[in-house]
Design an enzyme around this catalytic site. Sequence first.
Site, PDB file in Angstrom:
ATOM      1  N   ASN A 116       0.872  -1.176   0.000  1.00 56.51           N
ATOM      2  CA  ASN A 116       0.000   0.000   0.000  1.00 56.51           C
ATOM      3  C   ASN A 116       0.907   1.224   0.000  1.00 56.51           C
ATOM      4  O   ASN A 116       1.513   1.549   1.026  1.00 56.51           O
ATOM      5  CB  ASN A 116      -0.894  -0.033   1.251  1.00 56.51           C
ATOM      6  CG  ASN A 116      -1.735   1.227   1.392  1.00 56.51           C
ATOM      7  OD1 ASN A 116      -1.758   2.078   0.504  1.00 56.51           O
ATOM      8  ND2 ASN A 116      -2.432   1.345   2.511  1.00 56.51           N
TER       9      ASN A 116
ATOM     10  N   LYS B  39       0.160   4.244  -0.260  1.00 53.98           N
ATOM     11  CA  LYS B  39      -0.477   5.423   0.363  1.00 53.98           C
ATOM     12  C   LYS B  39      -0.230   6.663  -0.507  1.00 53.98           C
ATOM     13  O   LYS B  39      -0.209   6.544  -1.725  1.00 53.98           O
ATOM     14  CB  LYS B  39       0.011   5.575   1.811  1.00 53.98           C
ATOM     15  CG  LYS B  39      -0.192   4.271   2.616  1.00 53.98           C
ATOM     16  CD  LYS B  39      -0.063   4.450   4.099  1.00 53.98           C
ATOM     17  CE  LYS B  39      -0.268   3.101   4.794  1.00 53.98           C
ATOM     18  NZ  LYS B  39      -0.249   3.176   6.238  1.00 53.98           N
TER      19      LYS B  39
ATOM     20  N   HIS C 261      -9.526   0.492   5.088  1.00 53.64           N
ATOM     21  CA  HIS C 261      -8.261   0.828   5.750  1.00 53.64           C
ATOM     22  C   HIS C 261      -8.541   1.800   6.889  1.00 53.64           C
ATOM     23  O   HIS C 261      -9.390   2.687   6.761  1.00 53.64           O
ATOM     24  CB  HIS C 261      -7.282   1.446   4.744  1.00 53.64           C
ATOM     25  CG  HIS C 261      -5.891   1.514   5.289  1.00 53.64           C
ATOM     26  ND1 HIS C 261      -5.507   2.479   6.185  1.00 53.64           N
ATOM     27  CD2 HIS C 261      -4.809   0.709   5.091  1.00 53.64           C
ATOM     28  CE1 HIS C 261      -4.237   2.267   6.515  1.00 53.64           C
ATOM     29  NE2 HIS C 261      -3.793   1.210   5.866  1.00 53.64           N
TER      30      HIS C 261
ATOM     31  N   GLU D 154      -7.019   4.319   7.888  1.00 49.09           N
ATOM     32  CA  GLU D 154      -6.874   5.749   7.533  1.00 49.09           C
ATOM     33  C   GLU D 154      -8.140   6.263   6.849  1.00 49.09           C
ATOM     34  O   GLU D 154      -8.541   7.408   7.051  1.00 49.09           O
ATOM     35  CB  GLU D 154      -5.612   5.932   6.669  1.00 49.09           C
ATOM     36  CG  GLU D 154      -4.356   5.784   7.512  1.00 49.09           C
ATOM     37  CD  GLU D 154      -3.139   5.248   6.783  1.00 49.09           C
ATOM     38  OE1 GLU D 154      -3.090   5.281   5.544  1.00 49.09           O
ATOM     39  OE2 GLU D 154      -2.213   4.762   7.483  1.00 49.09           O
TER      40      GLU D 154
ATOM     41  N   GLU E 106      -5.113  -5.194  10.465  1.00 50.93           N
ATOM     42  CA  GLU E 106      -4.116  -4.144  10.690  1.00 50.93           C
ATOM     43  C   GLU E 106      -4.441  -3.422  11.998  1.00 50.93           C
ATOM     44  O   GLU E 106      -5.279  -2.513  12.017  1.00 50.93           O
ATOM     45  CB  GLU E 106      -4.147  -3.121   9.553  1.00 50.93           C
ATOM     46  CG  GLU E 106      -3.804  -3.680   8.194  1.00 50.93           C
ATOM     47  CD  GLU E 106      -3.302  -2.587   7.258  1.00 50.93           C
ATOM     48  OE1 GLU E 106      -2.167  -2.712   6.800  1.00 50.93           O
ATOM     49  OE2 GLU E 106      -4.020  -1.614   7.011  1.00 50.93           O
TER      50      GLU E 106
ATOM     51  N   GLY F   7       2.447   2.325  10.856  1.00 46.20           N
ATOM     52  CA  GLY F   7       3.362   3.460  10.739  1.00 46.20           C
ATOM     53  C   GLY F   7       4.043   3.837  12.046  1.00 46.20           C
ATOM     54  O   GLY F   7       4.648   4.900  12.144  1.00 46.20           O
TER      55      GLY F   7
ATOM     56  N   SER G   7       3.563  -2.064  10.459  1.00 43.81           N
ATOM     57  CA  SER G   7       5.015  -2.100  10.699  1.00 43.81           C
ATOM     58  C   SER G   7       5.630  -3.460  10.378  1.00 43.81           C
ATOM     59  O   SER G   7       6.589  -3.889  11.020  1.00 43.81           O
ATOM     60  CB  SER G   7       5.344  -1.665  12.130  1.00 43.81           C
ATOM     61  OG  SER G   7       4.900  -0.329  12.339  1.00 43.81           O
TER      62      SER G   7
HETATM   63  P1  13P Z   1       3.069   0.383   7.719  1.00 42.33           P
HETATM   64  O1  13P Z   1       3.614  -0.882   7.126  1.00 42.33           O
HETATM   65  O2  13P Z   1       3.785   1.625   7.226  1.00 42.33           O
HETATM   66  O3  13P Z   1       2.933   0.319   9.202  1.00 42.33           O
HETATM   67  O4  13P Z   1       1.573   0.551   7.142  1.00 42.33           O
HETATM   68  C1  13P Z   1       0.714  -0.528   7.204  1.00 42.33           C
HETATM   69  C2  13P Z   1      -0.488  -0.208   6.411  1.00 42.33           C
HETATM   70  O5  13P Z   1      -1.258   0.667   6.760  1.00 42.33           O
HETATM   71  C3  13P Z   1      -0.706  -0.945   5.164  1.00 42.33           C
HETATM   72  O6  13P Z   1      -1.982  -0.724   4.669  1.00 42.33           O
END
Ligand code: 13P
Length: 247
Positions: free
Chosen positions: A9, A11, A92, A94, A164, A170, A210
């Site tokens: 992803n 982002k 997701h 976010e 997740e 993150g 992560s």
């Molecule tokens: P990170 O791997 O940067 O923690 O992000 C995970 C994520 O949100 C994947 O969709």
Amino acid sequence: MRKKIVAGNWKMNLLPEEALELYRKIDSDYFADACELLVFPPAVYVMELIGQHGKVPVGVQNFHPEESGAFTGEISVSQVSSCGAKYALVGHSERRMIFNESNDFLKKKINAALAHDIVPLVCCGEPMEIRDVEGHVAFVTNQLAETIGHLTVSELERCIIAYEPVWAIGTGRTASIDQAQEMHASIRQWLKNHFGEHVGAVTPILYGGSCNASNASELFACPDVDGGLIGGASLDAASFLKIARSF
Ligand code: 13P
């Protein structure tokens, strides 16, 4: 018997030439026998990357469930499928937290994706304050009940799930092996209870939060973890490919 999948992803990262270079590197070095790879670039790059005709499928991070109309800034699911994308992220954290996408809205997105032959990669996960009070399994299974609980067995067979934990995204703080396995097993049990033993047993459940080249192999060794949804570590071809070889 279950598919192994590592999905990136990207982002809201990368400029056009960086996105193209990353895609080309991943696609050219990738051994399809290790696992399946997917990438989710920013929407403006999707058509160009699909136009590379690579082995690695390109999906979208977001779309709107309506067919067309006055939704400035949005992309419809028919536009997504007409551009050749076959996968989409849905749910997701976010999108849930920053853009206020509710379980009810996510349910509409999942229905729209399936109606257009797009595989929804359905994300779920609890915030820290829920885990602190041991409410994580109930919270996540409720997210699933309200977003995919209505699907038929054949619709669920076309979905991928990603767990997740919000507190791991993150943050550099990965779920422990025990935490990941506990939740993945609970999700699988919930799928079996609702959709039957077979579909519960074959649905891929990815871990995200992560996950990187150093911790992927121990996470992927968990019996109910079928791969990863990778954020930060998917922006570097070498680390993403190392994760893909961590099974
Ligand atoms: P990170 O791997 O940067 O923690 O992000 C995970 C994520 O949100 C994947 O969709």
